[in-house]
Enzyme design. Structure first.
Site, PDB file in Angstrom:
ATOM      1  CG  ASP A 236      -2.389   0.635   1.159  1.00 26.76           C
ATOM      2  OD1 ASP A 236      -1.756   1.837   0.096  1.00 26.76           O
ATOM      3  OD2 ASP A 236      -2.568   0.956   1.840  1.00 26.76           O
ATOM      4  CG  ASP A 247      -4.305   5.704  -0.487  1.00 27.47           C
ATOM      5  OD1 ASP A 247      -3.294   4.510  -0.101  1.00 27.47           O
ATOM      6  OD2 ASP A 247      -5.118   5.957   0.713  1.00 27.47           O
ATOM      7  CG  HIS A 316      -9.632   6.748   3.312  1.00 33.77           C
ATOM      8  ND1 HIS A 316      -8.928   7.936   2.564  1.00 33.77           N
ATOM      9  CD2 HIS A 316      -8.589   5.638   3.503  1.00 33.77           C
ATOM     10  CE1 HIS A 316      -7.705   7.293   1.972  1.00 33.77           C
ATOM     11  NE2 HIS A 316      -7.872   5.575   2.889  1.00 33.77           N
ATOM     12  CG  HIS A 324      -7.081   9.007   6.516  1.00 36.45           C
ATOM     13  ND1 HIS A 324      -6.324   8.559   8.213  1.00 36.45           N
ATOM     14  CD2 HIS A 324      -7.475   8.054   5.780  1.00 36.45           C
ATOM     15  CE1 HIS A 324      -6.148   7.305   7.523  1.00 36.45           C
ATOM     16  NE2 HIS A 324      -6.836   6.722   6.521  1.00 36.45           N
ATOM     17  CD  GLU A 352      -7.739   1.596   2.160  1.00 33.15           C
ATOM     18  OE1 GLU A 352      -7.047   0.828   2.223  1.00 33.15           O
ATOM     19  OE2 GLU A 352      -7.927   2.374   2.890  1.00 33.15           O
ATOM     20  CD  GLU A 447      -5.897   2.254  -0.859  1.00 27.66           C
ATOM     21  OE1 GLU A 447      -6.564   3.030  -0.510  1.00 27.66           O
ATOM     22  OE2 GLU A 447      -4.862   2.000  -0.972  1.00 27.66           O
TER      23      GLU A 447
END
Length: 466
Positions: A236, A247, A316, A324, A352, A447
């Protein structure tokens, strides 16, 4: 990084329509990934074979599903050509080096970066595809989209190289550094000069969580952990350009007995991406993800396990410089129930999902490595001199971006643990311990980052690999 929801008294720590192949900003199409070509070679067959293994894993695992699933339309493959006429995926007129060291901005002159997977809105939002008003709003975001697409292309190129070279016998530190070094070189931000990492580069520490550990594990200095053939490793990592964070995560496993675990989580993430969109309700997205995930089972060492969605881990929102989404951030559950809150136009999400052969519940465990400056931290008089000095360095080099102890070591800090712990205890810095299910279980993660543009949904981090 991963968002965690409260359950009981646990601590909190860490986004419809026919699919379209990624395209370049110009008239020619691209598959959004990059070919690494050794000097003197016309193609890299070994890298191609490595890329196909992960894709084959999902297909092989379909046969082991617990129940039949309705067939759905097959996703269109990339066109196999790139901007400026180069062969292979990603990269413009020039091919990326191996290891990746060529600036992505040099491969795509004029900021002509590949577009991610665009998916038309459906139902009551179908009008957005042809609405001139929505198209005009989208065109006003050209700088935003260019920065995001640059970061996404860096992520694709770095992960393609990483997936081709990661093998048993490597230390986790070697793997983390090859990913982070690639990210820094391709963005052109090495992060050693004051403030350079805030302009672009590594968005958060590279997560390399093994087996029952699901998230937030990166090696600290002196870590000697070696990747083994029987391990299941979640990779990740994040890339940012001017705070536009991409992300994205994938899972590496060398033993085919884990194929169905990986297939379940990949399917669940893709299901969540399809369900996501403007006006989509969080609880309904979570229900769709759980249904997809838990329709699988996996046999490991002769024992059959149901694949469980890890219920206290979430997707998120992402905002500029905030992984976040800050205090107003939203969570995307991966189980049914939860909030009726809706996704909105202009938002960015990390979708994710995590699957486990254990309890489907994670708790804090092991040594902490991830930290982040709290944006709304109280003003506290710091009485530890090393804490004051460290906080100044954190503000200048990371801002609100997460960091790890290796990054502090790299900047030349030493004997900083007392000061770092003082910042955590004062509520100025948040620590993010590794998140683990029960020992002996195995977890997997996939993700992607999606942009809810006014006229289309863009899976910005999509590539040929996943």
């Amino acid at each position: 990084m991963t968002a965690v929801s409260h359950e009981d008294d646990m601590a909190e720590s860490k986004p419809n329509g026919a699919d379209k192949a990624p395209q370049s900003n110009g008239a020619t199409s691209t598959n959004g990934t990059t070919a690494e070509i050794e000097p003197g070679d016309s193609d890299d067959d070994e890298a191609d074979e490595a890329d196909t293994k992960q894709a084959d894993a999902g297909a092989d695992g379909e046969a082991k599903k617990k129940k039949k699933r309705k067939p759905r339309k097959k996703k269109k493959a990339g066109a196999g050509s790139t901007a400026n006429g180069a062969s292979g995926g990603g990269g413009g007129a020039k091919a990326q080096s191996a290891p990746p060291r060529t600036l992505v901005s040099q491969l795509f002159p004029g900021n002509n970066y590949p577009i991610g997977e665009e998916v038309d809105y459906q139902g009551s939002n179908a009008y957005r595809t042809t609405s001139e008003e929505k198209r005009h709003l989208d065109r006003m975001n050209s700088d935003f989209l260019s920065e995001y697409r640059q970061a996404a292309e860096v992520h694709r190129e770095v992960r393609k190289y990483a997936r081709s070279v990661i093998k048993p016998g490597m230390t986790l530190t070697e793997i983390a550094e090859l990913i982070e070094d690639g990210t820094r070189h391709l963005t052109g931000h090495m992060g050693l000069e004051e403030g350079d990492n805030i302009l672009g580069g590594v968005a958060f520490p590279t997560g390399l969580s093994l087996n029952h550990c699901a998230a937030h594990y990166t090696p600290n200095a002196g870590n000697k952990v070696v990747l083994k053939k029987e391990d299941v490793m979640k990779v990740d990592f994040g890339v940012h350009v001017n705070g536009r964070i991409v992300d994205s995560a994938f899972t590496v496993a060398f033993d085919p007995q884990y194929d169905n675990l990986l297939a379940a989580v990949k399917d669940a993430t893709d299901t969540g991406i399809r369900a996501a969109g403007i006006d989509a309700r969080m609880g309904e997205i979570g229900g769709a993800i759980q249904e997809a995930m838990e329709s699988y089972e996996v046999m490991i060492e002769g024992t059959t396990y149901p694949v469980k969605a890890i219920r206290n881990l979430n997707g998120h929102t992402i905002t500029q410089y905030s992984i976040h989404g800050g205090s107003a951030g939203k969570s995307v559950p991966i189980v049914k129930g939860g909030s009726n809150e809706k996704m909105e136009e202009g938002e960015t999400y990390a979708i994710e999902t995590f699957g486990s052969t254990g309890k489907g519940l994670v708790r804090d465990d092991m040594e902490t490595s991830h930290y982040a400056r709290m944006p709304d931290a109280p003003k506290v008089a710091l009485r530890v001199a090393s804490a004051k000095k460290l906080l100044q360095s954190i503000d200048k080099n990371f801002g609100s971006l997460p960091f790890c102890r290796r990054y502090l070591d790299r900047l030349g800090h030493d004997k900083y643990l007392l000061g770092l712990n003082n910042l955590v205890q004062s509520g100025i810095v948040q620590d993010y311990p590794p998140l683990c299910d029960v020992k002996g279980s195995f977890t997997a993660q996939y993700e992607h980052t999606i942009l809810l543009r006014p006229n289309v949904k863009e899976v910005i981090s999509r590539g040929d690999d996943y």
